[in-house]
Design an enzyme around this catalytic site. Structure first.
Site, PDB file in Angstrom:
ATOM      1  N   ARG A  30       0.841  -1.205   0.000  1.00 31.57           N
ATOM      2  CA  ARG A  30       0.000   0.000   0.000  1.00 31.57           C
ATOM      3  C   ARG A  30       0.873   1.250   0.000  1.00 31.57           C
ATOM      4  O   ARG A  30       2.036   1.211   0.389  1.00 31.57           O
ATOM      5  CB  ARG A  30      -0.917   0.021   1.229  1.00 31.57           C
ATOM      6  CG  ARG A  30      -0.210   0.149   2.587  1.00 31.57           C
ATOM      7  CD  ARG A  30      -0.170   1.569   3.114  1.00 31.57           C
ATOM      8  NE  ARG A  30       0.645   1.677   4.314  1.00 31.57           N
ATOM      9  CZ  ARG A  30       1.931   1.962   4.327  1.00 31.57           C
ATOM     10  NH1 ARG A  30       2.592   2.151   3.209  1.00 31.57           N
ATOM     11  NH2 ARG A  30       2.599   2.053   5.467  1.00 31.57           N
ATOM     12  N   HIS A  37       0.967   8.813  10.591  1.00 30.85           N
ATOM     13  CA  HIS A  37       1.091   8.676  12.048  1.00 30.85           C
ATOM     14  C   HIS A  37      -0.146   9.225  12.771  1.00 30.85           C
ATOM     15  O   HIS A  37      -0.038   9.858  13.816  1.00 30.85           O
ATOM     16  CB  HIS A  37       2.366   9.378  12.555  1.00 30.85           C
ATOM     17  CG  HIS A  37       3.602   8.555  12.341  1.00 30.85           C
ATOM     18  ND1 HIS A  37       4.210   7.852  13.345  1.00 30.85           N
ATOM     19  CD2 HIS A  37       4.326   8.320  11.225  1.00 30.85           C
ATOM     20  CE1 HIS A  37       5.291   7.222  12.850  1.00 30.85           C
ATOM     21  NE2 HIS A  37       5.367   7.487  11.570  1.00 30.85           N
ATOM     22  N   ASP A  39      -3.157   7.060  12.493  1.00 25.78           N
ATOM     23  CA  ASP A  39      -4.066   5.913  12.670  1.00 25.78           C
ATOM     24  C   ASP A  39      -4.093   5.401  14.108  1.00 25.78           C
ATOM     25  O   ASP A  39      -5.162   5.074  14.639  1.00 25.78           O
ATOM     26  CB  ASP A  39      -3.746   4.769  11.684  1.00 25.78           C
ATOM     27  CG  ASP A  39      -2.324   4.229  11.760  1.00 25.78           C
ATOM     28  OD1 ASP A  39      -1.478   4.844  12.449  1.00 25.78           O
ATOM     29  OD2 ASP A  39      -2.058   3.174  11.144  1.00 25.78           O
ATOM     30  N   GLY A 130       8.663   1.531   3.002  1.00 17.56           N
ATOM     31  CA  GLY A 130       7.455   2.237   3.440  1.00 17.56           C
ATOM     32  C   GLY A 130       6.227   1.813   2.659  1.00 17.56           C
ATOM     33  O   GLY A 130       5.239   2.551   2.619  1.00 17.56           O
ATOM     34  N   SER A 133       5.411  -4.034   2.976  1.00 18.41           N
ATOM     35  CA  SER A 133       5.650  -5.434   2.624  1.00 18.41           C
ATOM     36  C   SER A 133       5.440  -6.311   3.856  1.00 18.41           C
ATOM     37  O   SER A 133       4.955  -7.442   3.756  1.00 18.41           O
ATOM     38  CB  SER A 133       7.067  -5.627   2.076  1.00 18.41           C
ATOM     39  OG  SER A 133       8.015  -5.215   3.030  1.00 18.41           O
ATOM     40  N   ASP A 181      -2.438  -0.173   7.690  1.00 20.77           N
ATOM     41  CA  ASP A 181      -1.873  -1.051   6.666  1.00 20.77           C
ATOM     42  C   ASP A 181      -2.750  -2.278   6.442  1.00 20.77           C
ATOM     43  O   ASP A 181      -3.093  -2.625   5.312  1.00 20.77           O
ATOM     44  CB  ASP A 181      -0.454  -1.482   7.065  1.00 20.77           C
ATOM     45  CG  ASP A 181       0.448  -0.281   7.312  1.00 20.77           C
ATOM     46  OD1 ASP A 181       0.055   0.835   6.936  1.00 20.77           O
ATOM     47  OD2 ASP A 181       1.522  -0.459   7.899  1.00 20.77           O
ATOM     48  N   LYS A 225      11.550  -1.740   9.448  1.00 21.13           N
ATOM     49  CA  LYS A 225      10.598  -1.490  10.537  1.00 21.13           C
ATOM     50  C   LYS A 225      10.960  -2.250  11.808  1.00 21.13           C
ATOM     51  O   LYS A 225      10.550  -1.872  12.894  1.00 21.13           O
ATOM     52  CB  LYS A 225       9.196  -1.870  10.081  1.00 21.13           C
ATOM     53  CG  LYS A 225       8.163  -0.818  10.430  1.00 21.13           C
ATOM     54  CD  LYS A 225       6.915  -1.051   9.631  1.00 21.13           C
ATOM     55  CE  LYS A 225       5.687  -1.173  10.493  1.00 21.13           C
ATOM     56  NZ  LYS A 225       4.586  -1.760   9.754  1.00 21.13           N
TER      57      LYS A 225
HETATM   58  C1  GLA Z   1       3.386   2.283   9.666  1.00 26.75           C
HETATM   59  C2  GLA Z   1       2.343   1.694  10.602  1.00 26.75           C
HETATM   60  C3  GLA Z   1       0.980   2.305  10.348  1.00 26.75           C
HETATM   61  C4  GLA Z   1       1.044   3.836  10.375  1.00 26.75           C
HETATM   62  C5  GLA Z   1       2.172   4.340   9.483  1.00 26.75           C
HETATM   63  C6  GLA Z   1       2.381   5.824   9.595  1.00 26.75           C
HETATM   64  O1  GLA Z   1       3.116   1.915   8.351  1.00 26.75           O
HETATM   65  O2  GLA Z   1       2.262   0.293  10.421  1.00 26.75           O
HETATM   66  O3  GLA Z   1       0.072   1.817  11.292  1.00 26.75           O
HETATM   67  O4  GLA Z   1       1.174   4.304  11.681  1.00 26.75           O
HETATM   68  O5  GLA Z   1       3.403   3.706   9.775  1.00 26.75           O
HETATM   69  O6  GLA Z   1       1.275   6.519   9.142  1.00 26.75           O
END
Ligand code: GLA
Length: 453
Positions: A30, A37, A39, A130, A133, A181, A225
């Site tokens: 996606r 930041h 959600d 970002g 995956s 996500d 991540k």
């Molecule tokens: C990552 C997290 C999401 C969201 C984004 C930032 O992708 O998994 O939940 O917080 O960062 O928007």
């Protein structure tokens, strides 16, 4: 069946010669157009799926063994025992995402016989970019496992049930992520973006601008991540927990009654139903200075520094001059407003307005939320010079891709311009760079599900 699916099935039969006929499921990556930041605070986001995905060929096993192979040799084969309390692999190991899905589903579905699976994974989502995956791996693993349990998606569990469940399940890997996500990967629609609201999860499809292309540009800064970016990512959700607690206390003082905020987003909804201006004023009252030390927060809350660590901040490193809570809180107010405005712009087919909002979002992510880096800032600047209507970092930040809104008629020139100015002139690496993998026009593909049936 497409050639790719047949090849995956054939490869499965070679790797797992003694296994049964495989089935296949697919989960797309996606890109978030706007709403970064937010959600985990229950505030909206506006992402879309992309036409890069993870496919898993799978077959159940009678014993409780889960075996994982990847078509990409960079991911070593591995295996684990499926049980109530699945042992973690070392941080960063790719099997942790599969384990996260199984552990979450075992708990929620009260599984007691713990079946095994043979899995062969094939992916086209660039990792650490970002583009989610990792969540695509969680979702695809979950779909395979649900099928092996005889509970395929849309039976006992709907997509709207599964998305928050898997968002919680993914915390197994150590990130304190929100639910964007998993929600877009499961509920996304071909050719559309989705505005997503949380608690409860709500999805509103919105059209994408017809005359523009969404282009992803890889900064080439890897944002693992589960690596260094994990702690930097978690600074957002952990700071917001403290902000929420302090705001709750201020409201109790102001209203002289007990107030419970589950998420910061509750300020705008429910019985409080505050306006953006009211929330901004409240934040200014609670955070009169740019920075708040942990001692000041403890005094404000009438508790000890130890309580703050235990209840909200965990082991988040405290900067000597305090946490920049004022700016972090401001980003929540302004980004929420931008998401609503971006939805309106998309419905009105106003690409220019959307582009401006994306740019303002990048500035806020960089200045107020501290999740950009020099390379991402440069890539946004270059994209604008090359004719993008809007450009911003996307996803957790600290590297990975930018998302760019590019008028279709200048697409080719945009790709050439960014290649020259960013990869060649700024990074000095164009000779060794696979440009089609770095500058990627994308389309929204269907949400995750079974394939080839
Ligand atoms: C990552 C997290 C999401 C969201 C984004 C930032 O992708 O998994 O939940 O917080 O960062 O928007």
């Amino acid at each position: 069946m497409s050639d790719g699916l047949s090849a995956l099935k054939e490869a499965f039969k070679t790797v797992y010669a003694e296994s049964g006929e495989p089935r296949i499921c697919r989960a797309p990556g996606r890109v978030n157009l706007i709403g970064e930041h937010t959600d985990y605070n229950g505030l909206p986001v506006l992402p879309m799926t992309i036409n890069r995905e993870i496919r898993i060929a799978f077959a159940p096993r009678r014993d409780g063994l889960v075996r994982l192979h990847n078509m990409d040799a960079a991911y070593a084969p591995c295996g684990f025992e499926n049980r109530a309390d699945i042992l973690h692999s070392a941080p960063g190991s790719w099997d942790n995402y599969c384990k996260a899905a199984l552990q979450g589903l075992n708990g929620c579905l009260e599984v007691t016989d713990f079946p095994g699976m043979d899995l062969l994974v094939m992916g086209t989502i660039p990792p650490a970019s970002g583009l989610s995956s990792s969540s695509a791996m969680v979702v695809a693993s979950a779909l395979a496992y649900l099928d092996c349990l005889g509970k395929p998606i849309n039976g006992d569990l709907s997509r709207l049930d599964l998305a928050p469940l898997l968002a919680r399940a993914e915390r197994y890997v150590g990130t304190q992520g929100g639910g964007m996500d998993q929600a877009i990967i499961l509920c996304g629609k071909a050719g559309r973006a989705c505005k997503i609201d949380f608690f409860p999860l709500r999805i509103e499809e919105v059209p994408l601008p017809k005359a523009c292309v969404v282009v992803l540009c890889d900064s080439m800064v890897k944002a693992e991540k589960t690596g260094a970016a994990l702690h930097r990512y978690n600074e957002g959700p952990l700071s917001c927990r403290l902000i929420r607690a302090m705001v709750e206390r201020q409201l109790e003082r102001d209203l002289d009654e007990e107030v419970r905020l589950e998420h910061l987003g509750d300020l705008w909804s429910g019985w409080l139903c505050m306006t953006d201006e009211e929330v901004a004023d409240l934040f200014d009252e609670v955070f009169p200075k740019p920075r708040t030390t942990i001692e000041e927060a403890a005094e404000f809350l009438g508790c000890t520094v130890g309580d703050i660590r235990e209840r909200w901040l965990g082991d988040l490193a405290a900067p000597e001059d305090g946490f920049p809570l004022k700016a972090r809180a401001r980003h929540q107010v302004t980004e929420r407003r931008r998401v609503e405005a971006a939805r309106d712009a998309l419905l009105a087919a106003d690409s220019r307005a959307l582009g401006e909002l994306m740019l303002a979002s990048h500035t806020s992510c960089a200045a107020d939320y501290g999740i950009s880096c020099p390379e991402l800032d440069r890539l946004v600047e270059v994209a604008l010079q090359c004719g993008a209507l809007g450009a911003r970092l996307t996803g957790a930040g600290f590297g990975g891709c930018t998302v760019n809104l590019v008028p279709a008629e200048i697409l080719e020139g945009f790709c050439i311009g960014v290649t020259e100015r960013y990869y060649d002139q700024y990074l000095g690496i164009s000779a060794g760079v696979d440009i089609p993998r770095c500058v990627m026009p994308v389309e929204a593909s269907p949400g995750a599900g079974p394939e080839g049936e």
